[in-house]
Design a protein around this motif. Structure first.
Motif, short mmCIF file in Angstrom:
data_model
loop_
_atom_site.label_atom_id
_atom_site.label_comp_id
_atom_site.label_asym_id
_atom_site.label_seq_id
_atom_site.Cartn_x
_atom_site.Cartn_y
_atom_site.Cartn_z
N MET A 260 0.84 -1.19 0.00
CA MET A 260 0.00 0.00 0.00
C MET A 260 0.88 1.24 0.00
O MET A 260 2.02 1.19 0.44
CB MET A 260 -0.88 0.03 1.26
N VAL A 261 0.33 2.33 -0.48
CA VAL A 261 1.06 3.59 -0.50
C VAL A 261 0.27 4.62 0.30
O VAL A 261 -0.93 4.78 0.11
CB VAL A 261 1.28 4.09 -1.94
N VAL A 262 0.96 5.27 1.24
CA VAL A 262 0.37 6.38 1.99
C VAL A 262 0.92 7.68 1.39
O VAL A 262 2.13 7.88 1.35
CB VAL A 262 0.74 6.30 3.49
N ASP A 263 0.02 8.52 0.88
CA ASP A 263 0.41 9.82 0.34
C ASP A 263 0.09 10.88 1.38
O ASP A 263 -1.05 10.98 1.85
CB ASP A 263 -0.38 10.14 -0.94
N VAL A 264 1.10 11.67 1.74
CA VAL A 264 0.93 12.72 2.74
C VAL A 264 1.16 14.06 2.06
O VAL A 264 2.17 14.25 1.38
CB VAL A 264 1.93 12.55 3.90
N GLU B 284 2.90 -8.57 5.22
CA GLU B 284 2.58 -9.99 5.03
C GLU B 284 1.10 -10.15 4.72
O GLU B 284 0.26 -9.46 5.28
CB GLU B 284 2.92 -10.77 6.31
N GLY B 285 0.79 -11.09 3.85
CA GLY B 285 -0.61 -11.44 3.61
C GLY B 285 -1.30 -10.49 2.66
O GLY B 285 -0.70 -9.58 2.10
N PRO B 286 -2.60 -10.71 2.45
CA PRO B 286 -3.35 -9.93 1.46
C PRO B 286 -3.77 -8.56 2.00
O PRO B 286 -3.70 -8.30 3.20
CB PRO B 286 -4.60 -10.79 1.21
N ALA B 287 -4.21 -7.69 1.08
CA ALA B 287 -4.64 -6.34 1.44
C ALA B 287 -6.11 -6.36 1.88
O ALA B 287 -7.01 -6.03 1.12
CB ALA B 287 -4.44 -5.40 0.26
N THR B 288 -6.34 -6.79 3.12
CA THR B 288 -7.70 -6.88 3.65
C THR B 288 -8.15 -5.51 4.15
O THR B 288 -7.33 -4.62 4.38
CB THR B 288 -7.73 -7.86 4.83
N PRO B 289 -9.47 -5.32 4.34
CA PRO B 289 -9.95 -4.07 4.94
C PRO B 289 -9.35 -3.83 6.33
O PRO B 289 -9.09 -2.68 6.70
CB PRO B 289 -11.47 -4.28 5.02
N GLU C 29 -1.22 18.27 7.96
CA GLU C 29 -1.15 17.42 6.77
C GLU C 29 -2.40 16.56 6.60
O GLU C 29 -3.03 16.16 7.59
CB GLU C 29 0.08 16.49 6.85
N ASN C 30 -2.73 16.28 5.36
CA ASN C 30 -3.73 15.28 5.01
C ASN C 30 -3.01 14.04 4.52
O ASN C 30 -1.89 14.12 4.01
CB ASN C 30 -4.64 15.79 3.89
N PHE C 31 -3.68 12.89 4.61
CA PHE C 31 -3.08 11.71 3.99
C PHE C 31 -4.16 10.84 3.37
O PHE C 31 -5.33 10.91 3.76
CB PHE C 31 -2.26 10.89 5.02
N THR C 32 -3.77 10.08 2.37
CA THR C 32 -4.64 9.08 1.77
C THR C 32 -3.86 7.78 1.67
O THR C 32 -2.63 7.79 1.54
CB THR C 32 -5.10 9.49 0.35
N VAL C 33 -4.57 6.68 1.74
CA VAL C 33 -3.96 5.37 1.60
C VAL C 33 -4.52 4.73 0.34
O VAL C 33 -5.74 4.75 0.12
CB VAL C 33 -4.26 4.47 2.83
N ARG C 34 -3.64 4.24 -0.54
CA ARG C 34 -4.13 3.57 -1.74
C ARG C 34 -3.42 2.22 -1.88
O ARG C 34 -2.28 2.05 -1.45
CB ARG C 34 -3.95 4.44 -2.99
N VAL C 35 -4.12 1.29 -2.47
CA VAL C 35 -3.59 -0.05 -2.65
C VAL C 35 -2.95 -0.12 -4.03
O VAL C 35 -3.57 0.26 -5.03
CB VAL C 35 -4.71 -1.11 -2.53
N VAL C 36 -1.70 -0.54 -4.07
CA VAL C 36 -1.02 -0.74 -5.36
C VAL C 36 -0.48 -2.16 -5.40
O VAL C 36 -0.42 -2.86 -4.39
CB VAL C 36 0.15 0.26 -5.56
N GLU C 37 -0.11 -2.59 -6.59
CA GLU C 37 0.43 -3.96 -6.74
C GLU C 37 1.76 -4.09 -6.04
O GLU C 37 2.62 -3.26 -6.18
CB GLU C 37 0.61 -4.28 -8.23
#
Lengths: 78, 78
Positions: A1-5, A45-50, A70-78
Motif C-alpha cells: 500500500m502507499v500512503v500519500d501525505v 505480510e498477507g493480502p490487502a484486507t480491509p 497534513e492530510n493523507f490518503t492510503v491507496r492499494v497498489v500492486e
C-alpha cells in the motif's frame, strides 16, 4: 500500500513555491502551482484486507502524517 | 498532475527502515518494508495534453528527481 501525505491547502509550502518559481527559469511555462508531499510505500505480510487497510490508516495518522498540518490518503497498489 | 519520486530499489533508505522498525513497537505487526518517497502536485494552465505530460516528465527528470538514485512516474489526477 502507499500512503500519500500532503500539506493542507491553508499551510504554506515554501519548497513547492521555490520549485514553481524555478520552472519558468528552466523553460517550463504555464505552471501555476507546485505542492510537495511525501509518500510511503509499505509492504506487509498477507493480502490487502480491509483490516490491514484500517491498520495502515491508523499508523499513518500516528506516525507518518501530522494531522495538524497534513492530510493523507492510503491507496492499494500492486 | 502528480510526480511520484522514489529511491531505486538498490539504494538504501534509512528513513524507511527506521519507520519499519518503529511500527512494531507501536503495535503494528506484519509490516515487512517501508520505502519513503516524495511527491509533487503540479497545477498548470490548460488541459492535460500529451505535450504537457512530456514537458512535466522532462521537468521531473531535470529538477524533481535525481536519475542516478531515483525513479519517477507522472500520473494525471483531477
Amino acid at each position: 500500500m502507499v500512503v500519500d501525505v500532503s500539506l493542507k491547502a491553508e499551510i504554506l509550502d515554501p519548497q513547492g513555491q521555490a520549485i514553481a518559481a524555478a520552472l519558468p527559469r528552466l523553460g517550463f511555462a504555464g505552471i501555476t502551482s507546485v505542492r510537495q508531499g511525501k509518500s510511503f510505500e509499505i509492504d506487509f505480510e498477507g493480502p490487502a484486507t480491509p483490516e490491514r487497510l484500517a491498520e495502515i490508516e491508523k499508523a499513518a495518522s500516528l506516525l507518518l502524517a501530522n494531522p495538524v498540518i497534513e492530510n493523507f490518503t492510503v491507496r492499494v497498489v500492486e
